[in-house]
Design a protein around this motif. Structure first.
Motif, PDB file in Angstrom:
ATOM      1  N   ALA A 210      68.865 -23.215  39.330  1.00 41.51           N
ATOM      2  CA  ALA A 210      69.129 -24.401  40.142  1.00 41.51           C
ATOM      3  C   ALA A 210      68.339 -24.286  41.437  1.00 41.51           C
ATOM      4  O   ALA A 210      68.224 -23.203  42.011  1.00 41.51           O
ATOM      5  CB  ALA A 210      70.618 -24.541  40.427  1.00 41.51           C
ATOM      6  N   TRP A 211      67.825 -25.433  41.902  1.00 40.70           N
ATOM      7  CA  TRP A 211      66.989 -25.457  43.101  1.00 40.70           C
ATOM      8  C   TRP A 211      67.388 -26.620  44.022  1.00 40.70           C
ATOM      9  O   TRP A 211      67.670 -27.721  43.542  1.00 40.70           O
ATOM     10  CB  TRP A 211      65.522 -25.685  42.749  1.00 40.70           C
ATOM     11  CG  TRP A 211      64.889 -24.704  41.816  1.00 40.70           C
ATOM     12  CD1 TRP A 211      64.154 -23.603  42.135  1.00 40.70           C
ATOM     13  CD2 TRP A 211      64.877 -24.760  40.378  1.00 40.70           C
ATOM     14  NE1 TRP A 211      63.688 -22.977  41.013  1.00 40.70           N
ATOM     15  CE2 TRP A 211      64.123 -23.653  39.907  1.00 40.70           C
ATOM     16  CE3 TRP A 211      65.441 -25.627  39.430  1.00 40.70           C
ATOM     17  CZ2 TRP A 211      63.917 -23.408  38.546  1.00 40.70           C
ATOM     18  CZ3 TRP A 211      65.246 -25.390  38.085  1.00 40.70           C
ATOM     19  CH2 TRP A 211      64.485 -24.284  37.655  1.00 40.70           C
ATOM     20  N   TRP A 212      67.404 -26.340  45.325  1.00 38.56           N
ATOM     21  CA  TRP A 212      67.335 -27.408  46.327  1.00 38.56           C
ATOM     22  C   TRP A 212      66.402 -26.895  47.427  1.00 38.56           C
ATOM     23  O   TRP A 212      66.840 -26.305  48.409  1.00 38.56           O
ATOM     24  CB  TRP A 212      68.700 -27.776  46.909  1.00 38.56           C
ATOM     25  CG  TRP A 212      68.597 -29.047  47.740  1.00 38.56           C
ATOM     26  CD1 TRP A 212      67.879 -29.219  48.882  1.00 38.56           C
ATOM     27  CD2 TRP A 212      69.183 -30.320  47.453  1.00 38.56           C
ATOM     28  NE1 TRP A 212      67.986 -30.508  49.342  1.00 38.56           N
ATOM     29  CE2 TRP A 212      68.788 -31.212  48.474  1.00 38.56           C
ATOM     30  CE3 TRP A 212      70.009 -30.800  46.441  1.00 38.56           C
ATOM     31  CZ2 TRP A 212      69.195 -32.548  48.519  1.00 38.56           C
ATOM     32  CZ3 TRP A 212      70.407 -32.124  46.481  1.00 38.56           C
ATOM     33  CH2 TRP A 212      70.011 -32.976  47.497  1.00 38.56           C
ATOM     34  N   ASN A 213      65.136 -27.106  47.240  1.00 40.21           N
ATOM     35  CA  ASN A 213      64.116 -26.634  48.171  1.00 40.21           C
ATOM     36  C   ASN A 213      63.389 -27.828  48.786  1.00 40.21           C
ATOM     37  O   ASN A 213      62.783 -28.628  48.066  1.00 40.21           O
ATOM     38  CB  ASN A 213      63.093 -25.748  47.447  1.00 40.21           C
ATOM     39  CG  ASN A 213      63.703 -24.461  46.920  1.00 40.21           C
ATOM     40  OD1 ASN A 213      64.708 -23.991  47.439  1.00 40.21           O
ATOM     41  ND2 ASN A 213      63.098 -23.891  45.892  1.00 40.21           N
ATOM     42  N   HIS A 308      65.023 -24.424  53.286  1.00 38.62           N
ATOM     43  CA  HIS A 308      64.595 -25.429  54.256  1.00 38.62           C
ATOM     44  C   HIS A 308      63.434 -24.837  55.052  1.00 38.62           C
ATOM     45  O   HIS A 308      63.631 -24.224  56.094  1.00 38.62           O
ATOM     46  CB  HIS A 308      65.743 -25.784  55.208  1.00 38.62           C
ATOM     47  CG  HIS A 308      66.706 -26.777  54.672  1.00 38.62           C
ATOM     48  ND1 HIS A 308      67.767 -27.262  55.406  1.00 38.62           N
ATOM     49  CD2 HIS A 308      66.788 -27.395  53.473  1.00 38.62           C
ATOM     50  CE1 HIS A 308      68.453 -28.132  54.686  1.00 38.62           C
ATOM     51  NE2 HIS A 308      67.880 -28.218  53.503  1.00 38.62           N
ATOM     52  N   GLN A 309      62.240 -25.000  54.555  1.00 35.96           N
ATOM     53  CA  GLN A 309      61.053 -24.481  55.228  1.00 35.96           C
ATOM     54  C   GLN A 309      59.913 -25.471  55.032  1.00 35.96           C
ATOM     55  O   GLN A 309      59.505 -25.745  53.891  1.00 35.96           O
ATOM     56  CB  GLN A 309      60.663 -23.098  54.663  1.00 35.96           C
ATOM     57  CG  GLN A 309      61.710 -22.026  54.937  1.00 35.96           C
ATOM     58  CD  GLN A 309      61.382 -20.695  54.289  1.00 35.96           C
ATOM     59  OE1 GLN A 309      60.470 -20.595  53.473  1.00 35.96           O
ATOM     60  NE2 GLN A 309      62.114 -19.660  54.644  1.00 35.96           N
ATOM     61  N   LYS A 310      59.414 -26.007  56.130  1.00 33.64           N
ATOM     62  CA  LYS A 310      58.347 -26.995  56.059  1.00 33.64           C
ATOM     63  C   LYS A 310      57.086 -26.392  55.447  1.00 33.64           C
ATOM     64  O   LYS A 310      56.748 -25.240  55.694  1.00 33.64           O
ATOM     65  CB  LYS A 310      58.043 -27.537  57.451  1.00 33.64           C
ATOM     66  CG  LYS A 310      59.156 -28.402  58.028  1.00 33.64           C
ATOM     67  CD  LYS A 310      58.787 -28.949  59.394  1.00 33.64           C
ATOM     68  CE  LYS A 310      59.910 -29.821  59.940  1.00 33.64           C
ATOM     69  NZ  LYS A 310      59.579 -30.364  61.287  1.00 33.64           N
ATOM     70  N   GLY A 311      56.411 -27.200  54.659  1.00 37.92           N
ATOM     71  CA  GLY A 311      55.155 -26.775  54.063  1.00 37.92           C
ATOM     72  C   GLY A 311      55.298 -25.995  52.785  1.00 37.92           C
ATOM     73  O   GLY A 311      54.291 -25.587  52.191  1.00 37.92           O
ATOM     74  N   THR A 312      56.535 -25.773  52.333  1.00 41.00           N
ATOM     75  CA  THR A 312      56.753 -25.023  51.097  1.00 41.00           C
ATOM     76  C   THR A 312      56.972 -25.990  49.935  1.00 41.00           C
ATOM     77  O   THR A 312      57.161 -27.190  50.119  1.00 41.00           O
ATOM     78  CB  THR A 312      57.963 -24.096  51.227  1.00 41.00           C
ATOM     79  OG1 THR A 312      59.133 -24.882  51.513  1.00 41.00           O
ATOM     80  CG2 THR A 312      57.758 -23.083  52.338  1.00 41.00           C
ATOM     81  N   MET A 313      56.951 -25.448  48.725  1.00 45.80           N
ATOM     82  CA  MET A 313      57.151 -26.249  47.518  1.00 45.80           C
ATOM     83  C   MET A 313      58.506 -26.945  47.554  1.00 45.80           C
ATOM     84  O   MET A 313      59.533 -26.323  47.813  1.00 45.80           O
ATOM     85  CB  MET A 313      57.083 -25.354  46.285  1.00 45.80           C
ATOM     86  CG  MET A 313      57.279 -26.096  44.967  1.00 45.80           C
ATOM     87  SD  MET A 313      57.567 -24.971  43.577  1.00 45.80           S
ATOM     88  CE  MET A 313      59.259 -24.448  43.881  1.00 45.80           C
ATOM     89  N   SER A 314      58.508 -28.232  47.270  1.00 46.54           N
ATOM     90  CA  SER A 314      59.754 -28.991  47.214  1.00 46.54           C
ATOM     91  C   SER A 314      60.218 -29.097  45.762  1.00 46.54           C
ATOM     92  O   SER A 314      59.430 -29.465  44.875  1.00 46.54           O
ATOM     93  CB  SER A 314      59.550 -30.388  47.805  1.00 46.54           C
ATOM     94  OG  SER A 314      60.748 -31.145  47.751  1.00 46.54           O
ATOM     95  N   LYS A 315      61.472 -28.757  45.527  1.00 44.63           N
ATOM     96  CA  LYS A 315      62.021 -28.872  44.174  1.00 44.63           C
ATOM     97  C   LYS A 315      63.534 -28.995  44.242  1.00 44.63           C
ATOM     98  O   LYS A 315      64.207 -28.166  44.856  1.00 44.63           O
ATOM     99  CB  LYS A 315      61.640 -27.653  43.329  1.00 44.63           C
ATOM    100  CG  LYS A 315      62.110 -27.758  41.877  1.00 44.63           C
ATOM    101  CD  LYS A 315      61.499 -26.682  41.000  1.00 44.63           C
ATOM    102  CE  LYS A 315      61.866 -26.884  39.539  1.00 44.63           C
ATOM    103  NZ  LYS A 315      61.190 -25.938  38.640  1.00 44.63           N
ATOM    104  N   VAL A 316      64.066 -30.045  43.613  1.00 42.52           N
ATOM    105  CA  VAL A 316      65.507 -30.248  43.495  1.00 42.52           C
ATOM    106  C   VAL A 316      65.772 -30.510  42.014  1.00 42.52           C
ATOM    107  O   VAL A 316      65.430 -31.573  41.495  1.00 42.52           O
ATOM    108  CB  VAL A 316      65.991 -31.424  44.363  1.00 42.52           C
ATOM    109  CG1 VAL A 316      67.495 -31.623  44.193  1.00 42.52           C
ATOM    110  CG2 VAL A 316      65.653 -31.191  45.830  1.00 42.52           C
ATOM    111  N   ASP A 317      66.371 -29.549  41.328  1.00 41.05           N
ATOM    112  CA  ASP A 317      66.456 -29.653  39.862  1.00 41.05           C
ATOM    113  C   ASP A 317      67.425 -28.598  39.332  1.00 41.05           C
ATOM    114  O   ASP A 317      67.879 -27.707  40.076  1.00 41.05           O
ATOM    115  CB  ASP A 317      65.062 -29.446  39.264  1.00 41.05           C
ATOM    116  CG  ASP A 317      64.914 -29.999  37.853  1.00 41.05           C
ATOM    117  OD1 ASP A 317      65.904 -30.509  37.288  1.00 41.05           O
ATOM    118  OD2 ASP A 317      63.790 -29.902  37.299  1.00 41.05           O
ATOM    119  N   GLU A 318      67.701 -28.706  38.024  1.00 43.47           N
ATOM    120  CA  GLU A 318      68.520 -27.718  37.332  1.00 43.47           C
ATOM    121  C   GLU A 318      67.921 -27.481  35.943  1.00 43.47           C
ATOM    122  O   GLU A 318      67.376 -28.401  35.334  1.00 43.47           O
ATOM    123  CB  GLU A 318      69.979 -28.190  37.160  1.00 43.47           C
ATOM    124  CG  GLU A 318      70.661 -28.625  38.444  1.00 43.47           C
ATOM    125  CD  GLU A 318      70.440 -30.087  38.777  1.00 43.47           C
ATOM    126  OE1 GLU A 318      70.563 -30.466  39.971  1.00 43.47           O
ATOM    127  OE2 GLU A 318      70.102 -30.870  37.845  1.00 43.47           O
TER     128      GLU A 318
END
Length: 443
Positions: A210-213, A308-318
């Motif tokens: 699970a991701w919330w990035n 929560h880090q700007k400029g990093t890979m964004s991913k919200v998924d399971e």
């Protein structure tokens, strides 16, 4: 109860009186019935909004956009400017349904005790304050015998979880509908995926991810004249007693999906986290990343990450991995272990889950039906996130039973703008954050 003809003539106030008798055990007839107790032109379902920030404004607008005869009659917030902005934004958003906003000036309540006054005027309460207040407000709503929509998460500490669980039992006894804003449970694609998972499409679940990035959220700079309590309230996201850290405030959505698929909750967790890029006095005490290994009783392991880090890979998924296949939740697809497609949901058929939460809730209320008891699972998925936070803050393996029964509370003993919150800045304006290996919960 009366015969069917009289049932159809029963007004809203008679309905509330009748269901109060049921809740008190004075009538044995169940609430669920074919009768529509809110059937007349004058049978308005009255709503109170508790917490007038962005999510509260959105939830109230969605409630007022349902098909039922609903009116917003009361609002409550700690800050007048937030309430006023919310009121104006709701009016602007509603377009042809502005007449549903019937909040008199005397029914706009400000302050820490405002929620009680607003609730007393309504049939349905929307709870959307910072999460630390949710147990107190939910408990009061149920004590006042109201139906409830409450945003996630539902607490920030184990003591709050126990308070919500106790109120949830009372809500069940009173047959009060409670919907929690874990909107994936009201989203068509997720419902279709979970139906197939529970029918065995991927066999036994053996692991999950699970991701919330993403980049993070807003900051409100400190203003002259603010007390420490006001500063923390206006920057609630950065203080654990108010927010629970972003693993609780946001990542709960993804954790809840895994719990839903498993129809179970973790029994222990260990992990790591810290503050690497989001540091400084503007960012309170929360971490900017968490990585947690959640263990379920059957041996399934969920690897969970939020960042929560700007400029990093964004991913919200399971991702669910089973003995026969995998579920890719955001893609709404199920594949076998060789990559062959088992099921693909057509995204053209997706609904608006934030709206659907309210559509289904108010439909049930209008019909006098008892259909929703989300509070318990909302509390347990919130506890899942708290378990993860305790693991990353301490660097230790944390057991579910020990944590949920610990009685740990991080809330203030007094609520006023002159009161001191549970955490204080040092002379440089910095807040002490948890230190893995140093922060301890249990001996």
């Amino acid at each position: 109860m009366t015969n069917d003809v009289n049932q159809k003539q029963t007004g809203r106030r008679d309905f509330l009186k009748t269901t109060s008798l049921i809740a008190g055990g004075l009538m044995a007839t169940p609430l669920m019935s074919g009768a529509n107790y809110f059937s007349g032109a004058d049978d308005v379902i009255k709503i109170a909004l508790i917490g007038c920030g962005g999510r509260g404004t959105g939830a109230a607008t969605q409630a007022l956009s349902t098909k039922q005869n609903v009116q917003l009659v009361a609002m409550a917030d700690a800050f007048k400017n937030r309430l006023d902005d919310s009121y104006n934004n709701i009016l602007e958003a509603l377009e042809d349904k502005k007449s549903r906003v019937q909040v008199k000036e005397e029914n706009k309540f400000i302050g820490f005790d405002a929620y009680k006054k607003a609730m007393a005027l309504a049939d349905v309460v929307i709870l959307a304050t910072p999460p630390g207040f949710r147990p107190i407000h939910f408990e009061e709503a149920i004590n006042q015998n109201k139906h409830v929509f409450m945003e996630k998460p539902v607490a920030t500490d184990p003591a709050g979880i126990q308070r919500v669980l106790a109120a949830a039992e009372k809500a069940k006894a009173q047959k009060r509908n409670v919907v929690v804003g874990l909107q994936r449970r009201y989203q068509t694609s997720y419902r279709e995926l979970m139906k197939r998972v529970q029918d065995g499409a991927i066999g036994d679940i053996t692991s999950a991810q699970a991701w919330w990035n993403n980049d993070g959220v807003w900051v409100h700079p400190r203003q002259a004249g603010w007390t420490e309590m006001e500063y923390q309230m206006r920057n609630w996201y950065y203080f654990v007693w108010l927010c629970g850290d972003h693993i609780t405030e946001q990542h709960i959505h993804n954790l809840d999906v895994i719990n839903w698929a498993k129809n179970a909750y973790p029994v222990r967790a260990q992990g790591m986290g810290g503050r690497e890029v989001r540091v400084g006095k503007d960012y309170g005490e929360i971490f900017d990343h968490h990585f947690v290994e959640f263990h379920y009783a059957d041996g399934t392991i969920l690897n969970s990450q939020c960042r929560h880090q700007k400029g990093t890979m964004s991913k919200v998924d399971e991702l669910l991995i089973g003995t026969k296949g995998k579920v890719f939740c955001d893609a709404a697809s199920i594949k076998d272990n060789k990559g062959g497609l088992i099921y693909q949901f057509d995204k053209k058929n997706e609904n608006q889950p934030y709206q659907n939460e309210h559509d289904e809730l108010f439909d049930a209320i209008a019909k006098g039906e008892y259909k929703f008891w989300d509070a318990e699972r909302g509390a347990k998925s919130t506890m899942t996130s708290i378990l993860g936070r305790m693991a990353t803050y301490s660097g230790q393996m944390i057991e579910w039973d020990k944590a949920i029964n610990s009685g740990i509370s991080i809330m203030p003993s007094t609520f006023s703008f002159d009161a001191m919150p549970p955490v204080q800045p040092d002379t440089n304006g910095m807040y002490a954050a948890a230190i893995p290996g140093v922060t301890k919960y249990f001996a």
